[in-house]
Scaffold this motif. Structure first.
Motif, short mmCIF file in Angstrom:
data_model
loop_
_atom_site.label_atom_id
_atom_site.label_comp_id
_atom_site.label_asym_id
_atom_site.label_seq_id
_atom_site.Cartn_x
_atom_site.Cartn_y
_atom_site.Cartn_z
N UNK A 20 0.83 -1.20 0.00
CA UNK A 20 0.00 0.00 0.00
C UNK A 20 0.87 1.25 0.00
N UNK A 21 0.27 2.37 -0.35
CA UNK A 21 1.01 3.62 -0.34
C UNK A 21 1.54 3.88 1.06
N UNK A 22 2.82 4.27 1.15
CA UNK A 22 3.44 4.49 2.45
C UNK A 22 3.98 3.24 3.09
N UNK A 23 4.10 2.15 2.34
CA UNK A 23 4.55 0.87 2.90
C UNK A 23 5.96 1.02 3.48
N UNK A 24 6.22 0.29 4.57
CA UNK A 24 7.54 0.30 5.20
C UNK A 24 8.42 -0.74 4.51
N UNK A 25 9.58 -0.34 4.00
CA UNK A 25 10.42 -1.24 3.20
C UNK A 25 10.83 -2.52 3.92
N UNK A 26 11.22 -2.42 5.18
CA UNK A 26 11.68 -3.62 5.89
C UNK A 26 10.58 -4.68 5.92
N UNK A 27 9.40 -4.29 6.35
CA UNK A 27 8.31 -5.24 6.48
C UNK A 27 7.80 -5.72 5.12
N UNK A 28 7.96 -4.88 4.09
CA UNK A 28 7.55 -5.29 2.75
C UNK A 28 8.29 -6.55 2.31
N UNK A 151 -0.84 -6.97 23.60
CA UNK A 151 0.26 -7.53 24.36
C UNK A 151 0.98 -8.68 23.66
N UNK A 152 0.37 -9.22 22.60
CA UNK A 152 0.92 -10.42 21.97
C UNK A 152 1.72 -10.07 20.72
N UNK A 153 2.58 -10.99 20.28
CA UNK A 153 3.35 -10.79 19.06
C UNK A 153 2.49 -11.03 17.82
N UNK A 154 1.58 -11.99 17.90
CA UNK A 154 0.65 -12.20 16.80
C UNK A 154 -0.55 -12.99 17.29
N UNK A 167 9.44 -6.87 13.46
CA UNK A 167 9.96 -8.23 13.46
C UNK A 167 8.90 -9.26 13.86
N UNK A 168 7.82 -8.85 14.50
CA UNK A 168 6.76 -9.80 14.80
C UNK A 168 6.15 -10.35 13.52
N UNK A 169 6.31 -9.63 12.41
CA UNK A 169 5.90 -10.17 11.12
C UNK A 169 6.70 -11.40 10.75
N UNK A 170 7.98 -11.42 11.13
CA UNK A 170 8.81 -12.60 10.92
C UNK A 170 8.30 -13.74 11.79
N UNK A 171 7.97 -13.44 13.05
CA UNK A 171 7.42 -14.46 13.94
C UNK A 171 6.17 -15.10 13.33
N UNK A 172 5.30 -14.25 12.78
CA UNK A 172 4.04 -14.76 12.23
C UNK A 172 4.30 -15.60 10.98
N UNK A 173 5.18 -15.14 10.10
CA UNK A 173 5.47 -15.93 8.90
C UNK A 173 6.09 -17.27 9.25
N UNK A 174 6.99 -17.29 10.23
CA UNK A 174 7.55 -18.57 10.69
C UNK A 174 6.45 -19.46 11.27
N UNK A 175 5.52 -18.85 11.98
CA UNK A 175 4.39 -19.60 12.53
C UNK A 175 3.59 -20.25 11.41
#
Length: 325
Positions: A20-28, A151-154, A167-175
């Motif tokens: 989306x417009x304004x996306x954060x590069x790291x999380x992308x 309070x949770x990571x995902x 980085x919780x996006x990494x946690x979720x993708x690994x999940x």
């Protein structure tokens, strides 16, 4: 003569990242980084709502190779976070048209503020979700029919999964990899990315605990005084006496200023200090418990698990461990 049968090969799961417009590069790049380590199982493509380039939250724009039609064949859609100033409880026409292309039953995943897109689409009503803890109040105001757990990571709510910041996006993708193909593959990918395969606890272990400013009025001076005495008993009467207020008045003023009760605040600060010592020293858990005012290791374990969801040793491993390369 006997013919050997080859085991059936798993089909490739198509992951479509919606930038989306304004996306954060790291999380992308998170979905491609994690799922891309198993290219025989996942195909990752990136699209925009209209097929045009989007500006990022940094000083450059990106031009994905796909338009919204990619969403029609997605098995999983991942929405990375986008700029806070663009958050709304309503979809733009382009967003709405893009979301309408997603097939029923497609797995939906958000990272950080990506949950705001799902909220604006009405997909989270009656569900439990999470987002970055800094934006919890904004999310609740915009989407009162969603149960927010900051309070949770995902949160895995079946076909819709939401995660906290960065980085919780990494946690979720690994999940998701673990859920789809088991822990062995998820652990392999984590090692390749040089990250923990599983982080215990939640956002609570990362939430900043601002310290009172010296000389501030109200109960701030007492909070500063208490921080220097965490190893000693600190009752409501002790705190109120230092502030020269009645316990009832002090408790009311304290809650108004700190956002929590005096007793809970003291526990939070003791946990915060225990975390610092676990991260930066080799002191035993028993010694740390006494240093921060918990009677012993058992009490520290109980409070640490209650506040951030992990044991002292698990927390120390997570923040002091070295990873395989």
């Amino acid at each position: 003569m006997h013919s050997s049968q080859q085991p059936p090969q798993p089909s490739v799961h198509r992951v479509v990242v919606l930038a989306l417009d304004g996306v954060y590069p790291f999380e992308l790049g998170i979905a491609n980084r994690v799922f891309g380590e198993a290219r025989h199982l996942y195909e990752v493509v990136t699209c925009t709502v209209d097929g045009l380039p989007v500006r990022t939250g940094a000083d450059f724009s990106v031009t994905p190779d796909h338009g919204p039609e990619a969403l029609e064949s997605a098995d999983t859609v991942v929405v990375p976070p986008y700029d806070h100033s663009l958050l709304s409880d309503r979809l733009t026409p382009a967003m709405a048209a893009a979301m309408a292309r997603i097939r029923p039953g497609t797995r939906l995943v958000s990272i950080c503020t990506g949950a705001f897109l799902f909220g604006a689409a009405g997909l989270l009503d009656g569900r439990t979700a999470t987002t970055h803890w800094v934006l919890a109040d904004t999310f609740r105001r915009l989407f009162p029919h969603v149960t927010l757990d900051p309070d949770v990571l995902f949160i895995d709510d079946g076909d819709i999964l939401t995660s906290a910041g960065a980085v919780s996006g990494v946690d979720l993708c690994l999940h998701l990899v673990r859920k789809d193909h088991g822990s062995e593959l998820a652990n392999h990918i984590a090692r390749r990315c040089v990250i923990p395969p599983w982080r215990d606890g939640g956002q609570a272990q990362y939430i900043e605990q601002p310290m009172p400013e010296p000389g501030a009025t109200g109960t701030a001076a007492t909070r500063e005084w208490a921080l220097e005495r965490l190893d000693r008993p600190l009752t409501l009467a002790d705190l109120a006496a230092h502030a020269e207020m009645s316990p009832r008045t002090f408790a009311r003023r304290f809650t108004e200023e700190a956002g929590t009760s005096p007793g809970r605040w003291v526990i939070q600060q003791r946990v915060h200090q225990a975390r610092r010592l676990l991260e930066t020293t080799d002191l035993s858990v028993e010694r740390i418990a006494h240093e921060v005012g918990f009677g012993g290791a058992i009490s520290l374990r109980q409070h640490l698990h209650s506040v951030i969801g992990v044991s002292p040793l698990a927390y120390r491993r997570a923040f002091q461990a070295t990873s395989d390369v």
